[in-house]
Design a protein around this motif. Sequence first.
Motif, PDB file in Angstrom:
ATOM      1  N   ILE A 164       3.254   3.385   7.180  1.00 18.04           N
ATOM      2  CA  ILE A 164       4.475   2.995   6.467  1.00 18.04           C
ATOM      3  C   ILE A 164       4.219   2.957   4.968  1.00 18.04           C
ATOM      4  O   ILE A 164       4.997   3.501   4.166  1.00 18.04           O
ATOM      5  CB  ILE A 164       4.961   1.613   6.953  1.00 18.04           C
ATOM      6  CG1 ILE A 164       5.324   1.662   8.439  1.00 18.04           C
ATOM      7  CG2 ILE A 164       6.130   1.117   6.105  1.00 18.04           C
ATOM      8  CD1 ILE A 164       5.479   0.286   9.079  1.00 18.04           C
ATOM      9  N   PHE A 165       3.119   2.346   4.581  1.00 20.60           N
ATOM     10  CA  PHE A 165       2.848   2.121   3.162  1.00 20.60           C
ATOM     11  C   PHE A 165       2.193   3.316   2.497  1.00 20.60           C
ATOM     12  O   PHE A 165       2.440   3.582   1.319  1.00 20.60           O
ATOM     13  CB  PHE A 165       2.056   0.816   3.000  1.00 20.60           C
ATOM     14  CG  PHE A 165       2.811  -0.324   3.619  1.00 20.60           C
ATOM     15  CD1 PHE A 165       3.894  -0.885   2.968  1.00 20.60           C
ATOM     16  CD2 PHE A 165       2.500  -0.760   4.897  1.00 20.60           C
ATOM     17  CE1 PHE A 165       4.637  -1.891   3.566  1.00 20.60           C
ATOM     18  CE2 PHE A 165       3.232  -1.774   5.507  1.00 20.60           C
ATOM     19  CZ  PHE A 165       4.309  -2.337   4.833  1.00 20.60           C
ATOM     20  N   GLY A 166       1.398   4.070   3.236  1.00 19.64           N
ATOM     21  CA  GLY A 166       0.875   5.322   2.702  1.00 19.64           C
ATOM     22  C   GLY A 166       2.008   6.288   2.401  1.00 19.64           C
ATOM     23  O   GLY A 166       2.020   6.964   1.367  1.00 19.64           O
ATOM     24  N   ARG A 167       2.958   6.340   3.310  1.00 20.69           N
ATOM     25  CA  ARG A 167       4.133   7.210   3.132  1.00 20.69           C
ATOM     26  C   ARG A 167       4.966   6.762   1.932  1.00 20.69           C
ATOM     27  O   ARG A 167       5.401   7.587   1.129  1.00 20.69           O
ATOM     28  CB  ARG A 167       4.978   7.196   4.403  1.00 20.69           C
ATOM     29  CG  ARG A 167       6.180   8.098   4.351  1.00 20.69           C
ATOM     30  CD  ARG A 167       6.893   8.058   5.706  1.00 20.69           C
ATOM     31  NE  ARG A 167       7.912   9.073   5.797  1.00 20.69           N
ATOM     32  CZ  ARG A 167       9.211   8.807   5.911  1.00 20.69           C
ATOM     33  NH1 ARG A 167       9.632   7.553   5.968  1.00 20.69           N
ATOM     34  NH2 ARG A 167      10.073   9.790   5.980  1.00 20.69           N
ATOM     35  N   MET A 168       5.199   5.448   1.814  1.00 22.14           N
ATOM     36  CA  MET A 168       6.007   4.951   0.695  1.00 22.14           C
ATOM     37  C   MET A 168       5.368   5.267  -0.651  1.00 22.14           C
ATOM     38  O   MET A 168       6.048   5.725  -1.570  1.00 22.14           O
ATOM     39  CB  MET A 168       6.245   3.447   0.821  1.00 22.14           C
ATOM     40  CG  MET A 168       7.375   3.101   1.750  1.00 22.14           C
ATOM     41  SD  MET A 168       7.985   1.424   1.497  1.00 22.14           S
ATOM     42  CE  MET A 168       6.783   0.492   2.400  1.00 22.14           C
ATOM     43  N   VAL A 169       4.065   5.019  -0.768  1.00 24.74           N
ATOM     44  CA  VAL A 169       3.370   5.334  -2.014  1.00 24.74           C
ATOM     45  C   VAL A 169       3.458   6.841  -2.268  1.00 24.74           C
ATOM     46  O   VAL A 169       3.800   7.274  -3.374  1.00 24.74           O
ATOM     47  CB  VAL A 169       1.905   4.852  -1.973  1.00 24.74           C
ATOM     48  CG1 VAL A 169       1.112   5.428  -3.146  1.00 24.74           C
ATOM     49  CG2 VAL A 169       1.828   3.335  -1.975  1.00 24.74           C
ATOM     50  N   SER A 227      -4.812   7.088   3.549  1.00 19.72           N
ATOM     51  CA  SER A 227      -4.895   8.362   2.820  1.00 19.72           C
ATOM     52  C   SER A 227      -4.337   9.497   3.670  1.00 19.72           C
ATOM     53  O   SER A 227      -3.673  10.393   3.147  1.00 19.72           O
ATOM     54  CB  SER A 227      -6.329   8.667   2.391  1.00 19.72           C
ATOM     55  OG  SER A 227      -7.164   8.983   3.479  1.00 19.72           O
ATOM     56  N   LEU A 228      -4.594   9.454   4.965  1.00 22.42           N
ATOM     57  CA  LEU A 228      -4.010  10.465   5.852  1.00 22.42           C
ATOM     58  C   LEU A 228      -2.491  10.397   5.806  1.00 22.42           C
ATOM     59  O   LEU A 228      -1.806  11.423   5.750  1.00 22.42           O
ATOM     60  CB  LEU A 228      -4.509  10.275   7.282  1.00 22.42           C
ATOM     61  CG  LEU A 228      -5.993  10.531   7.517  1.00 22.42           C
ATOM     62  CD1 LEU A 228      -6.383  10.102   8.927  1.00 22.42           C
ATOM     63  CD2 LEU A 228      -6.351  11.974   7.273  1.00 22.42           C
ATOM     64  N   ALA A 229      -1.952   9.183   5.827  1.00 24.82           N
ATOM     65  CA  ALA A 229      -0.495   9.005   5.777  1.00 24.82           C
ATOM     66  C   ALA A 229       0.080   9.523   4.462  1.00 24.82           C
ATOM     67  O   ALA A 229       1.079  10.243   4.450  1.00 24.82           O
ATOM     68  CB  ALA A 229      -0.147   7.531   5.979  1.00 24.82           C
ATOM     69  N   ALA A 230      -0.552   9.172   3.355  1.00 27.27           N
ATOM     70  CA  ALA A 230      -0.063   9.622   2.047  1.00 27.27           C
ATOM     71  C   ALA A 230      -0.123  11.137   1.937  1.00 27.27           C
ATOM     72  O   ALA A 230       0.799  11.768   1.405  1.00 27.27           O
ATOM     73  CB  ALA A 230      -0.873   8.970   0.925  1.00 27.27           C
ATOM     74  N   ASN A 231      -1.179  11.736   2.463  1.00 24.61           N
ATOM     75  CA  ASN A 231      -1.337  13.190   2.384  1.00 24.61           C
ATOM     76  C   ASN A 231      -0.345  13.958   3.242  1.00 24.61           C
ATOM     77  O   ASN A 231      -0.211  15.172   3.074  1.00 24.61           O
ATOM     78  CB  ASN A 231      -2.775  13.592   2.733  1.00 24.61           C
ATOM     79  CG  ASN A 231      -3.687  13.500   1.535  1.00 24.61           C
ATOM     80  OD1 ASN A 231      -3.332  13.892   0.435  1.00 24.61           O
ATOM     81  ND2 ASN A 231      -4.875  12.970   1.754  1.00 24.61           N
ATOM     82  N   LYS A 232       0.356  13.298   4.127  1.00 19.34           N
ATOM     83  CA  LYS A 232       1.407  13.963   4.916  1.00 19.34           C
ATOM     84  C   LYS A 232       2.637  14.260   4.064  1.00 19.34           C
ATOM     85  O   LYS A 232       3.475  15.068   4.440  1.00 19.34           O
ATOM     86  CB  LYS A 232       1.821  13.101   6.111  1.00 19.34           C
ATOM     87  CG  LYS A 232       0.740  12.915   7.148  1.00 19.34           C
ATOM     88  CD  LYS A 232       0.512  14.188   7.908  1.00 19.34           C
ATOM     89  CE  LYS A 232      -0.517  13.999   9.001  1.00 19.34           C
ATOM     90  NZ  LYS A 232      -0.820  15.249   9.671  1.00 19.34           N
TER      91      LYS A 232
END
Length: 169
Positions: A46-51, A74-79
Amino acid sequence: MLKKIVIGSDHVGLELKPSIINHLKELGYEVTDVGTNSKDRTDYPIFGRMVGQKVASGEFPLGIAICGTGVGISLAANKVAGVRAACVSEPYSASLSRQHNNSNVLCFGSRVIGSELAKMIVNAWLDAKFQGGRHQRRVEELAAEDQRDDSKFNELVKQGKAANKKGEN
């Protein structure tokens, strides 16, 4: 010019986040915290995506995301297309992630590093600048992957092979 940065964490990263926010403010950054602000168990994607979304949209030039190890967030943000999140545990990799990869989201783990090392990592990352040059094509390859543009990706790979043969890389 006011420097802006977005930060987010899951419940495990919550303990480290306030010291990073205070440090960023001391460095002159306007910090936006997208959560979590509760110790209740939550999910790092949730928070990786939001950032990631706030950085990819251009609302913020840079972001920081924290979870237990830094890996999951980091995996979430990199999506998120346009995000180049680097999960690091020491300043050297943080610096090179900006210089060579033009990383725009820094990730680390609150179970892996303490607040003083985290501040050193943040400083190294913020002080580093993208070197461009031979690294530019590689960042463009990542962008082509984000866009699912196979022809652009393959053309860039072809250029890279030619440059490697000439000793330009």
